[in-house]
Design a protein around this motif. Structure first.
Motif, short mmCIF file in Angstrom:
data_model
loop_
_atom_site.label_atom_id
_atom_site.label_comp_id
_atom_site.label_asym_id
_atom_site.label_seq_id
_atom_site.Cartn_x
_atom_site.Cartn_y
_atom_site.Cartn_z
N ILE A 225 -1.97 2.17 -2.91
CA ILE A 225 -0.97 1.10 -3.06
C ILE A 225 0.34 1.72 -3.51
O ILE A 225 0.45 2.24 -4.62
N GLU A 226 1.32 1.64 -2.64
CA GLU A 226 2.65 2.19 -2.91
C GLU A 226 3.60 1.07 -3.32
O GLU A 226 3.61 0.00 -2.71
N ASN A 227 4.38 1.31 -4.38
CA ASN A 227 5.35 0.32 -4.86
C ASN A 227 4.70 -1.04 -5.12
O ASN A 227 5.22 -2.09 -4.68
N VAL A 247 -2.44 10.08 2.89
CA VAL A 247 -1.29 10.21 1.98
C VAL A 247 -0.18 11.00 2.66
O VAL A 247 1.01 10.64 2.60
N ILE A 248 -0.57 12.08 3.34
CA ILE A 248 0.41 12.92 4.03
C ILE A 248 0.93 12.23 5.29
O ILE A 248 2.15 12.18 5.54
N ARG A 249 0.02 11.68 6.07
CA ARG A 249 0.40 11.05 7.34
C ARG A 249 1.36 9.89 7.12
O ARG A 249 2.35 9.72 7.86
N GLU A 250 1.08 9.07 6.11
CA GLU A 250 1.90 7.89 5.83
C GLU A 250 3.09 8.18 4.93
O GLU A 250 3.85 7.28 4.60
N GLN A 251 3.21 9.43 4.51
CA GLN A 251 4.32 9.86 3.65
C GLN A 251 4.46 8.96 2.42
O GLN A 251 5.53 8.46 2.10
N VAL A 252 3.33 8.78 1.75
CA VAL A 252 3.29 7.91 0.57
C VAL A 252 4.13 8.52 -0.55
O VAL A 252 4.06 9.72 -0.83
N GLN A 253 4.91 7.69 -1.20
CA GLN A 253 5.77 8.13 -2.30
C GLN A 253 5.37 7.43 -3.59
O GLN A 253 4.80 6.35 -3.59
N SER A 254 5.70 8.06 -4.70
CA SER A 254 5.48 7.44 -6.01
C SER A 254 6.49 6.31 -6.21
O SER A 254 7.61 6.36 -5.68
N PRO A 255 6.10 5.29 -6.99
CA PRO A 255 4.82 5.12 -7.67
C PRO A 255 3.73 4.62 -6.72
O PRO A 255 4.00 3.79 -5.85
N ALA A 256 2.54 5.16 -6.91
CA ALA A 256 1.41 4.75 -6.07
C ALA A 256 0.12 4.86 -6.86
O ALA A 256 -0.03 5.75 -7.70
N LEU A 257 -0.80 3.95 -6.59
CA LEU A 257 -2.13 3.96 -7.19
C LEU A 257 -3.17 4.31 -6.12
O LEU A 257 -3.00 3.98 -4.95
N ILE A 258 -4.26 4.92 -6.57
CA ILE A 258 -5.39 5.20 -5.68
C ILE A 258 -6.59 4.44 -6.24
O ILE A 258 -6.99 4.64 -7.39
N ILE A 259 -7.14 3.53 -5.43
CA ILE A 259 -8.29 2.73 -5.85
C ILE A 259 -9.49 3.14 -5.01
O ILE A 259 -9.44 3.10 -3.77
N VAL A 260 -10.58 3.53 -5.68
CA VAL A 260 -11.78 4.01 -5.00
C VAL A 260 -12.94 3.08 -5.34
O VAL A 260 -13.22 2.83 -6.52
#
Length: 286
Positions: A225-227, A247-260
């Motif tokens: 989840i970005e922004n 993460v790389i493909r979508e060029q995710v930027q901070s702030p971002a959370l990772i939920i597993v």
């Protein structure tokens, strides 16, 4: 009587007026200050608590963090000085120790200080360190809780952190560390909890590899989840084995959370219900 008093003041010698001004300044400086450590939540200004907004509006000076959104900063009183003291990765505007002392000194001047943090001050916000420093120095300080990013962002993404039959609990983990993450990965993988990683983008490969080695299945769903809780929130759903590439493909930027965790699958189910009702309405109106 009011007009007489005003006239009398206006006729006071300039030296006496200066003495009065100096006395007022000394009185202001002798006034006991206070520091509010305010949780601003994850970004949406409407998620601010009433108490947080009251602290912002009564402050003499404001210090705010990197994660305090533009919408929230727009609510700062225009006549109150607001200073950025945030920390982004490898970009610290001020050392934490210096910031602690700055808060102490401003309160000692008799000011009401509003220290605003994204999310909640006590969840990866170093609020405990600042509060300890302030109270050790004899400064009155109070914490105003905020909605932490894990809760706010997951809710805005239609992902419940716990759900009967899917997750018995939730564990927050910081992805920030000087070297490697000091985590018992095997225990984490076996908890049957939803796992939420704060500040974990640059460690996506490590998180995935360690959880897989700990026993989590490769197809365990993962949401990035970005922004979160902002107008430009972006949700990316993947799997444990694939999300570092996402993460790389979508060029995710901070702030971002990772939920597993399995709760991520609820996002598709909940949104499918919305689409179903939209389709039904469109059919009835046709």
């Amino acid at each position: 009587m009011t007009s007489f008093f005003k006239a009398s003041v206006e006729t006071l010698p300039s030296a006496l007026l200066k003495q009065r001004s100096d006395a007022n300044e000394r009185a202001k400086k002798s006034r006991v200050g206070k520091v509010w450590l305010v949780g601003a939540g994850p970004g949406d200004a409407e998620l601010l608590t009433v108490k947080a907004l009251r602290a912002i509006n009564t402050a003499d000076i404001i210090f705010y963090d990197y994660l305090v959104s533009d919408d929230i900063r727009a609510l700062f009183p225009k006549n109150v000085p607001a200073h950025y003291v945030g920390k982004a990765k490898n970009q610290h505007s001020i050392a934490q120790e210096d910031l602690n002392q700055l808060l102490v000194k401003q309160a000692q001047l008799g000011l009401t200080v509003c220290r605003i943090k994204g999310g909640d001050p006590f969840i990866f916000g170093r609020g405990g360190e600042e509060l300890l420093e302030l109270r050790t120095a004899g400064i009155e300080a109070e914490v105003i809780p905020g909605i932490t990013s894990a809760s706010g962002c997951s809710t805005y993404a239609d992902i419940p952190l716990t759900h009967r039959g899917l997750s018995q609990g939730c564990t927050f983990v910081t992805g920030h560390a000087e070297k490697s993450l000091d985590v018992n990965w095997s225990a984490l993988a076996q908890l049957n909890h939803t796992l939420v990683f704060y500040m974990g983008l640059t460690r996506a490969d490590e998180i995935a590899a360690k959880l897989l080695a700990g026993g989590l299945a490769a197809d365990t769903p993962v949401a990035i989840i970005e922004n979160g809780c902002r107008r430009d929130q972006r949700d990316i759903v993947s799997t444990l084995s694939e999300f570092p590439a996402a993460v790389i493909r979508e060029q995710v930027q901070s702030p971002a959370l990772i939920i597993v965790g399995e709760v991520v699958r609820m996002k598709e189910k909940l949104q499918a219900q919305v689409q179903l009702h939209v389709s039904e309405k469109q059919y009835l109106l046709a």
